[in-house]
Design an enzyme around this catalytic site. Sequence first.
Site, PDB file in Angstrom:
ATOM      1  N   HIS A 309       0.847  -1.197   0.000  1.00 35.43           N
ATOM      2  CA  HIS A 309       0.000   0.000   0.000  1.00 35.43           C
ATOM      3  C   HIS A 309       0.872   1.233   0.000  1.00 35.43           C
ATOM      4  O   HIS A 309       1.932   1.232   0.634  1.00 35.43           O
ATOM      5  CB  HIS A 309      -0.924   0.005   1.222  1.00 35.43           C
ATOM      6  CG  HIS A 309      -2.095   0.907   1.041  1.00 35.43           C
ATOM      7  ND1 HIS A 309      -2.022   2.254   1.288  1.00 35.43           N
ATOM      8  CD2 HIS A 309      -3.342   0.657   0.589  1.00 35.43           C
ATOM      9  CE1 HIS A 309      -3.197   2.786   1.012  1.00 35.43           C
ATOM     10  NE2 HIS A 309      -4.010   1.851   0.582  1.00 35.43           N
ATOM     11  N   ASP A 366      -7.991  -5.370  -0.077  1.00 36.40           N
ATOM     12  CA  ASP A 366      -8.491  -6.246  -1.146  1.00 36.40           C
ATOM     13  C   ASP A 366      -8.127  -7.712  -0.946  1.00 36.40           C
ATOM     14  O   ASP A 366      -8.619  -8.570  -1.666  1.00 36.40           O
ATOM     15  CB  ASP A 366      -7.935  -5.774  -2.500  1.00 36.40           C
ATOM     16  CG  ASP A 366      -8.484  -4.418  -2.876  1.00 36.40           C
ATOM     17  OD1 ASP A 366      -9.696  -4.235  -2.730  1.00 36.40           O
ATOM     18  OD2 ASP A 366      -7.707  -3.540  -3.279  1.00 36.40           O
TER      19      ASP A 366
HETATM   20  N1  CMC Z   1       4.022  -7.823  -4.698  1.00 32.80           N
HETATM   21  C1  CMC Z   1       5.390  -7.853  -4.880  1.00 32.80           C
HETATM   22  N2  CMC Z   1       6.176  -6.776  -4.760  1.00 32.80           N
HETATM   23  C2  CMC Z   1       5.580  -5.626  -4.467  1.00 32.80           C
HETATM   24  C3  CMC Z   1       4.191  -5.517  -4.275  1.00 32.80           C
HETATM   25  C4  CMC Z   1       3.415  -6.678  -4.397  1.00 32.80           C
HETATM   26  N3  CMC Z   1       2.089  -6.620  -4.229  1.00 32.80           N
HETATM   27  N4  CMC Z   1       3.866  -4.240  -3.990  1.00 32.80           N
HETATM   28  C5  CMC Z   1       5.024  -3.554  -4.018  1.00 32.80           C
HETATM   29  N5  CMC Z   1       6.057  -4.396  -4.296  1.00 32.80           N
HETATM   30  C6  CMC Z   1       7.490  -4.042  -4.344  1.00 32.80           C
HETATM   31  C7  CMC Z   1       7.815  -3.328  -5.643  1.00 32.80           C
HETATM   32  O1  CMC Z   1       8.231  -4.240  -6.629  1.00 32.80           O
HETATM   33  C8  CMC Z   1       8.930  -2.403  -5.199  1.00 32.80           C
HETATM   34  O2  CMC Z   1      10.099  -3.171  -5.067  1.00 32.80           O
HETATM   35  P1  CMC Z   1      11.553  -2.513  -5.426  1.00 32.80           P
HETATM   36  O3  CMC Z   1      11.748  -1.435  -4.398  1.00 32.80           O
HETATM   37  O4  CMC Z   1      12.502  -3.635  -5.342  1.00 32.80           O
HETATM   38  O5  CMC Z   1      11.402  -1.954  -6.820  1.00 32.80           O
HETATM   39  C9  CMC Z   1       8.503  -1.980  -3.781  1.00 32.80           C
HETATM   40  O6  CMC Z   1       7.713  -3.081  -3.309  1.00 32.80           O
HETATM   41  C10 CMC Z   1       7.690  -0.682  -3.736  1.00 32.80           C
HETATM   42  O7  CMC Z   1       6.569  -0.840  -4.609  1.00 32.80           O
HETATM   43  P2  CMC Z   1       5.899   0.340  -5.415  1.00 32.80           P
HETATM   44  O8  CMC Z   1       5.108  -0.226  -6.540  1.00 32.80           O
HETATM   45  O9  CMC Z   1       6.942   1.368  -5.746  1.00 32.80           O
HETATM   46  O10 CMC Z   1       4.957   0.957  -4.294  1.00 32.80           O
HETATM   47  P3  CMC Z   1       3.753   1.971  -4.551  1.00 32.80           P
HETATM   48  O11 CMC Z   1       3.523   2.690  -3.283  1.00 32.80           O
HETATM   49  O12 CMC Z   1       3.991   2.790  -5.775  1.00 32.80           O
HETATM   50  O13 CMC Z   1       2.518   1.005  -4.920  1.00 32.80           O
HETATM   51  C11 CMC Z   1       0.713  -0.501  -4.687  1.00 32.80           C
HETATM   52  C12 CMC Z   1       1.565   0.606  -4.008  1.00 32.80           C
HETATM   53  C13 CMC Z   1      -0.516  -0.774  -3.827  1.00 32.80           C
HETATM   54  C14 CMC Z   1       0.255  -0.016  -6.063  1.00 32.80           C
HETATM   55  C15 CMC Z   1       1.595  -1.766  -4.821  1.00 32.80           C
HETATM   56  O14 CMC Z   1       1.984  -2.227  -3.546  1.00 32.80           O
HETATM   57  C16 CMC Z   1       0.890  -2.883  -5.597  1.00 32.80           C
HETATM   58  O15 CMC Z   1       0.952  -2.912  -6.818  1.00 32.80           O
HETATM   59  N6  CMC Z   1       0.162  -3.807  -4.883  1.00 32.80           N
HETATM   60  C17 CMC Z   1      -0.620  -4.815  -5.555  1.00 32.80           C
HETATM   61  C18 CMC Z   1      -1.931  -4.207  -6.046  1.00 32.80           C
HETATM   62  C19 CMC Z   1      -2.917  -3.969  -4.919  1.00 32.80           C
HETATM   63  O16 CMC Z   1      -3.112  -4.820  -4.061  1.00 32.80           O
HETATM   64  N7  CMC Z   1      -3.565  -2.790  -4.960  1.00 32.80           N
HETATM   65  C20 CMC Z   1      -4.605  -2.440  -3.996  1.00 32.80           C
HETATM   66  C21 CMC Z   1      -4.168  -1.312  -3.099  1.00 32.80           C
HETATM   67  S1  CMC Z   1      -5.262  -1.156  -1.656  1.00 32.80           S
HETATM   68  C22 CMC Z   1      -6.785  -0.747  -2.285  1.00 32.80           C
HETATM   69  C23 CMC Z   1      -6.823   0.637  -2.789  1.00 32.80           C
HETATM   70  O17 CMC Z   1      -6.738   1.580  -2.004  1.00 32.80           O
HETATM   71  O18 CMC Z   1      -6.958   0.786  -3.999  1.00 32.80           O
END
Ligand code: CMC
Length: 432
Positions: A309, A366
């Site tokens: 998140h 989720d």
């Molecule tokens: N599985 C594996 N690795 C992950 C995941 C995951 N679900 N989420 C983040 N990471 C890793 C990512 O690869 C990155 O690694 P590195 O630093 O080595 O490059 C690090 O963690 C930071 O990730 P990010 O994508 O830069 O983080 P963000 O804050 O931009 O994204 C997020 C947040 C929710 C989009 C992301 O965690 C994600 O894609 N999660 C899966 C989708 C999901 O469950 N979304 C629902 C969010 S909650 C409901 C809502 O409010 O919409």
Amino acid sequence: MTRNATLTFDGRTIVLPVIEGSEGELALDISELRARTGLITLDPGYGNTGACISKITFIDGEKGILRYRGIPIEQLAKHSTFTETAWLLIHGRLPTRTELAHYRDRLTYHAPLHEAFKHHFEGFLVDAPPMAILSAMVNTLSCFPRHSNEAQPTTEEGEFYEESTRLISKVRTIAAYSYRRSMGLPFIYPDPKLPYIANFLHMMFSMPYEQHIASPEVVDALNLVLLLHADHEQNCSTSTARVVGSSQANLFASCAAAVGALWGPLHGGANVAVLEMLEQIHEGGLSAEQSIKLAKDPKSGFRLMGFGHRVYKNFDPRAVILKEAADKVLGQLGVKDPLLDVARQLEEKALSDPFFIDRKLYPNVDFYSGIIMRAIGIPTNMFTVMFAIGRMPGWIAQWKEQHADGKLKIARPRQIYIGNRRTEYLPIDQRK
Ligand code: CMC
């Protein structure tokens, strides 16, 4: 005491005010930055950008705190209902008994759609994605002003009360109709005797010759799911509603745009992606270890959906409540779902894996919501639509707040341009 920060750039120092929120959150006010220094800030994804000052929802992502209008989400989950929580978010305080009764009456009153809507629904292909239908139909509400024979509230506040109640009410009718359309089933009119959630389930699942009566356990479970989704401060879809609203577009257009933003798998669409992922793991016979290994490999293209998140870096309090609720609801309904076991195993493995620990990745809302919705009979392609029904009070509350302070400012970020410098136009016969 006023607090300031100083910024030194090219030998010049300027003082910038620091704004403090009621929970001690600090922000550097850079609204004069460009005028005074020529600099802008660069913050892709707006992870460090406060776009507004708000009184609606407080989140402390480090401590796993979520409060609507100051009330902890755990208390609302235990004692409130979705409709009461909607009132709280939109109108700023808990309603009195009379106010809540009136609200319920108006929600019931507004439940039917104008008959002309049926023709719109009929224009969609039978298997059209329900989120596309939802967004289009929410926008279409702008084309159907309230009937002239309705008692017209005289104040601006009264007008907004009716319009926002109309939207909260009709979004569930639209959602149910989009499902009926996707199944090629006849539309079912709302039943004025039924409260909000039971009425939705009736419109979803009744047949012309047999009314669907939802059990109290199912109604309670859906109440909880919707209530936990009701607001989440400046997330992607809410920011979209505010950006669209900032151009003075109407409430329906702003919320229709928010539905579009919610659709994506990194936001509301994650609940569908989680279910598909759990099914894939279960059907493919993958172990939790293998799945975690894949999720850690950036080349695999596989992410652990429902994990991570932008704001929560400890735990998502909504996921904690939903995990407990999933056990309870499945037990009450006598449903055995192997996907719940897959989810539990994945969570356990991920939470003890250094990759997830170092990146502070925890289950989000989720991760377990889909398992509950599946147990109560909501089809997977409707999961994100359910999120949209739940989030509607938040979008409305934020839109209202944005318009209420009389300082509506159009959203218009800047950029750092890295494209070609001035380039002359080449006639087509000289191009290679
Ligand atoms: N599985 C594996 N690795 C992950 C995941 C995951 N679900 N989420 C983040 N990471 C890793 C990512 O690869 C990155 O690694 P590195 O630093 O080595 O490059 C690090 O963690 C930071 O990730 P990010 O994508 O830069 O983080 P963000 O804050 O931009 O994204 C997020 C947040 C929710 C989009 C992301 O965690 C994600 O894609 N999660 C899966 C989708 C999901 O469950 N979304 C629902 C969010 S909650 C409901 C809502 O409010 O919409």
